[in-house]
Enzyme design. Sequence first.
Site, PDB file in Angstrom:
ATOM      1  N   ASP A 171       0.881  -1.332   0.050  1.00 53.27           N
ATOM      2  CA  ASP A 171      -0.144  -0.017   0.000  1.00 53.27           C
ATOM      3  C   ASP A 171       0.865   1.201  -0.075  1.00 53.27           C
ATOM      4  O   ASP A 171       2.083   1.163   0.224  1.00 53.27           O
ATOM      5  CB  ASP A 171      -0.931  -0.047   1.399  1.00 53.27           C
ATOM      6  CG  ASP A 171      -1.901   1.160   1.167  1.00 53.27           C
ATOM      7  OD1 ASP A 171      -2.180   1.591   0.296  1.00 53.27           O
ATOM      8  OD2 ASP A 171      -2.315   1.365   2.584  1.00 53.27           O
ATOM      9  N   GLU A 196       2.677   5.033  -4.070  1.00 56.44           N
ATOM     10  CA  GLU A 196       2.677   6.163  -5.293  1.00 56.44           C
ATOM     11  C   GLU A 196       4.024   6.803  -5.284  1.00 56.44           C
ATOM     12  O   GLU A 196       4.341   7.085  -6.506  1.00 56.44           O
ATOM     13  CB  GLU A 196       1.491   7.037  -4.886  1.00 56.44           C
ATOM     14  CG  GLU A 196      -0.141   6.265  -5.187  1.00 56.44           C
ATOM     15  CD  GLU A 196      -0.194   5.535  -3.754  1.00 56.44           C
ATOM     16  OE1 GLU A 196       0.350   5.854  -2.731  1.00 56.44           O
ATOM     17  OE2 GLU A 196      -0.896   4.470  -3.905  1.00 56.44           O
ATOM     18  N   ASP A 238      -9.019   3.811  -2.067  1.00 53.91           N
ATOM     19  CA  ASP A 238     -10.028   4.268  -1.211  1.00 53.91           C
ATOM     20  C   ASP A 238     -11.318   4.818  -1.560  1.00 53.91           C
ATOM     21  O   ASP A 238     -11.630   6.273  -1.838  1.00 53.91           O
ATOM     22  CB  ASP A 238      -9.244   5.462  -0.199  1.00 53.91           C
ATOM     23  CG  ASP A 238      -8.260   4.801   0.814  1.00 53.91           C
ATOM     24  OD1 ASP A 238      -8.152   3.303   0.988  1.00 53.91           O
ATOM     25  OD2 ASP A 238      -7.476   5.483   1.173  1.00 53.91           O
TER      26      ASP A 238
HETATM   27  O1  MIG Z   1      -4.231   6.110   4.389  1.00 49.61           O
HETATM   28  O2  MIG Z   1      -3.415   0.851   5.905  1.00 49.61           O
HETATM   29  O3  MIG Z   1      -6.055   2.096   0.623  1.00 49.61           O
HETATM   30  O4  MIG Z   1      -6.818   0.093   1.909  1.00 49.61           O
HETATM   31  O5  MIG Z   1      -6.733   0.144   4.733  1.00 49.61           O
HETATM   32  C1  MIG Z   1      -4.868   4.891   4.650  1.00 49.61           C
HETATM   33  C2  MIG Z   1      -4.518   1.422   5.923  1.00 49.61           C
HETATM   34  C3  MIG Z   1      -3.855   3.714   4.442  1.00 49.61           C
HETATM   35  C4  MIG Z   1      -4.774   3.189   2.511  1.00 49.61           C
HETATM   36  C5  MIG Z   1      -5.447   1.974   2.006  1.00 49.61           C
HETATM   37  C6  MIG Z   1      -6.301   1.261   2.551  1.00 49.61           C
HETATM   38  C7  MIG Z   1      -5.610   0.541   3.986  1.00 49.61           C
HETATM   39  C8  MIG Z   1      -5.140   1.984   4.626  1.00 49.61           C
HETATM   40  N1  MIG Z   1      -4.461   2.719   3.765  1.00 49.61           N
END
Ligand code: MIG
Length: 798
Positions: A392, A395, A468
């Site tokens: 995650d 980017e 999200d």
């Molecule tokens: O800014 O890890 O898209 O699926 O649960 C939040 C916490 C950070 C974003 C991801 C989301 C995940 C969350 N992450």
Amino acid sequence: MEPAKEEESSVQDEAVDKSNFKNCNHIAFYRRQKLLHPGKSLYRALLDSVTLCNDSVKLQIINEENKENQEDLGLWQEEFGSFLDIKANGPSSIGLDFSLHGCEHVYGIPEHAETLLLKNTSDDDAYRLFNLDVYGHKIYDKMGIYGSVPFLLAHKPDRTSGIFWLNSSETLVEINTKAVMEHVPSRSPPDITKQRVVPQTDVHWMSESGIIDVFLLMGPTPFDIFKQYAQLTGTQALPPLFSLGYHQCRWNYEDEQDVKAVDAGFDEHDIPYDVIWLDIEHTESKRYFTWDKKKFQHPERMQELLKRKKRKLVVIIDPHIKVDPMYTLYSEAKKKGYFVKDRKGQDFEGICWPGSSSYLDFTNPEVREWYADQFSFKSYKGSTDILFVWNDMNEPSVFKGAELTMQRDAVHHGNWEHREVHNLYGFYQQMATAEGLIKRSGGQNRPFVLTRSFFAGSQKYGAVWTGDNVAEWSYLKISIPMLLTISIAGISFCGADVGGFIGDPEPELLVRWYQAGAYQPFFRGHANIESKRREPWLFGDENTRIIREAIRERYTLLPYLYSLFYRAHTTAEPVMRPLWVEFPKEQETFGVEDEYMLGNALLVHPVIEQEATTVNVLLPGSDEVWYDLRRFRRLDYPGTLKIPVTLESIPVFQRGGSVVPLKTTVGRSTEWMTDISYELRVALDSKDFAVGELYLDDGHSFQYLHKKQFLHRKFIFHKNVFSSSCADEIGQYHTKCVVERVLILGVQKQPTSVTASLQSKRDGKDKEVVFTYDAKTSTLTLEKLLLNVGADWEIHIK
Ligand code: MIG
């Protein structure tokens, strides 16, 4: 909530306020392109870009012409709110125009929360390709979100073509469709040559830096385009079978007890599922590759329990590394110089979940190798072979950074500025992670890695999801064109958070989302930390029953889905496809984005309106026959139909001429289903013909590749004979599994006898087959067949 958490979320909120997400018109290189190049001639664009890269004198002339000062053009430095981007190598930008003659339908260039058909950008923003973490992103917006694939497809009835603009810096795409006059060659004298009006789409690509490296793909069919694009970027990795099952996630499953209880909940409610997920709170203060010692005292024991249930665990591993000399991952990476640097040559530090963090430089192959080694069982304490990974924030997300991402003037391996490689950062993390999982298994087993950020070619490393989204009907609706666009850009293994990540879905929306997700490639329920619990059984018996039904349907469909993934893997056919891909000559399909094809056999129309009692379904094709998947009703050349719906299910149709392999029942997870028998759903076309296939292997290893241990079967219904034969002689795989039932839809009259013969037993007599015929639906059901799925056989209907 613990105080620590509150602190973190306020860190992020502040960053969001300050980030000042940009509209394209504020980006310096875009404004420069607009000034220098009004978008007319291809040669001029090329010239401008070359001039721009190498000759600042020329730029000044243009500045004078346009009476703008250099500061405003952001040539040497650019401000984003309080952030300063210093362009050490000077200003640059490249651009090129393309005219697509006869085309008015263009697709692709994910990721945007936008329609399937790309829109004209003439009086609006350009499509932006710039990977960003945008929490609860807007919909119907051309703003860049988590991933970027600079690949555009153009389609007209007799040709599909593609433009692949291989550039990983910020990219903008302008699209302008217009009508132009075309001379029609005629045999009459020249003074009376005819003219006609034809559509033309101009596509203008612009990138902040790099070189022009562009591939024009000539098709002519959509499937040719997919193959040509795959030759350049690779095909979809074949997923392990478990990853096509249902995934249960939330931010966060709190501790071992919680994991155990949720896992047991699925059994109690008789709902199949394969994977439970752990989000960032499972770690020791967001130090990835570690476990919170209070909540997860015995991670191995927990995995042992899941393993006994034939289930898996996925844990999150983000790319930011907590600045903490006591954290080995940090101190080792620091010592080896493995972090991205700032413009002064120091390790880049940004804020993310753990607080102050540095970012691994995945563009460096040496870093990737080292990172891959972190997944070895020896290094990653508490991990076992049922643990897989979720990348995650790649980017990369940097709280308190311009637009919540890394400074463009940060420096990567080999002195590349971040601006050059920005859209590739997540791609390389997923690559390294997938390699790590393969390595840890001694090269034996297929990895599963989900990534949020992606680029052209990410299909080689696993799955992506759309980030999200929000628990609202409009986000369910837009998930369909979003997934279709990602799919035709080469990434078949994609999905959207079922239920919507942010907020709390009303039960009806949750049910509808499960029903849609069950027919999409990656199927995971997920919820935000602030959302209420929403395991499938929390919304009353009735809703639990319907969700169970949707998930069970998914599991019976797995043989078909797995076979589709094999095709995606070997021949680059997208698993989930827009209608126009299957019906390239049918104009009415070109803009359809509320329904889609799953493979070439199933048409799925999710219900995306609240309290819907009917939906309009387009069943395309002037000589096609369609069958209602649940009631078997046959529809000849139907066109658009108003189909009544209840909350029970969504409309799914099988196309005449296809054979869909299913399992006759489900188990607690995919691994419990290995020996469950098959049902073949044969849907006859107007010529009483049907063809289909089945791929199967051990579901998890690379033996299909290295030892050719697989079965690829072909089923044909022709002239009242239904046969099973080998589709690929190279593959060998032993299985005891049988075809138990065959359903033939569209049989016009009741047969007098049905017999089956095994081809291998030449001397053996034909066996009588038990059958029933339903005249009302024209369905012939053959039961208790017990024909080995790997054997050649024939069924004769008289
Ligand atoms: O800014 O890890 O898209 O699926 O649960 C939040 C916490 C950070 C974003 C991801 C989301 C995940 C969350 N992450």
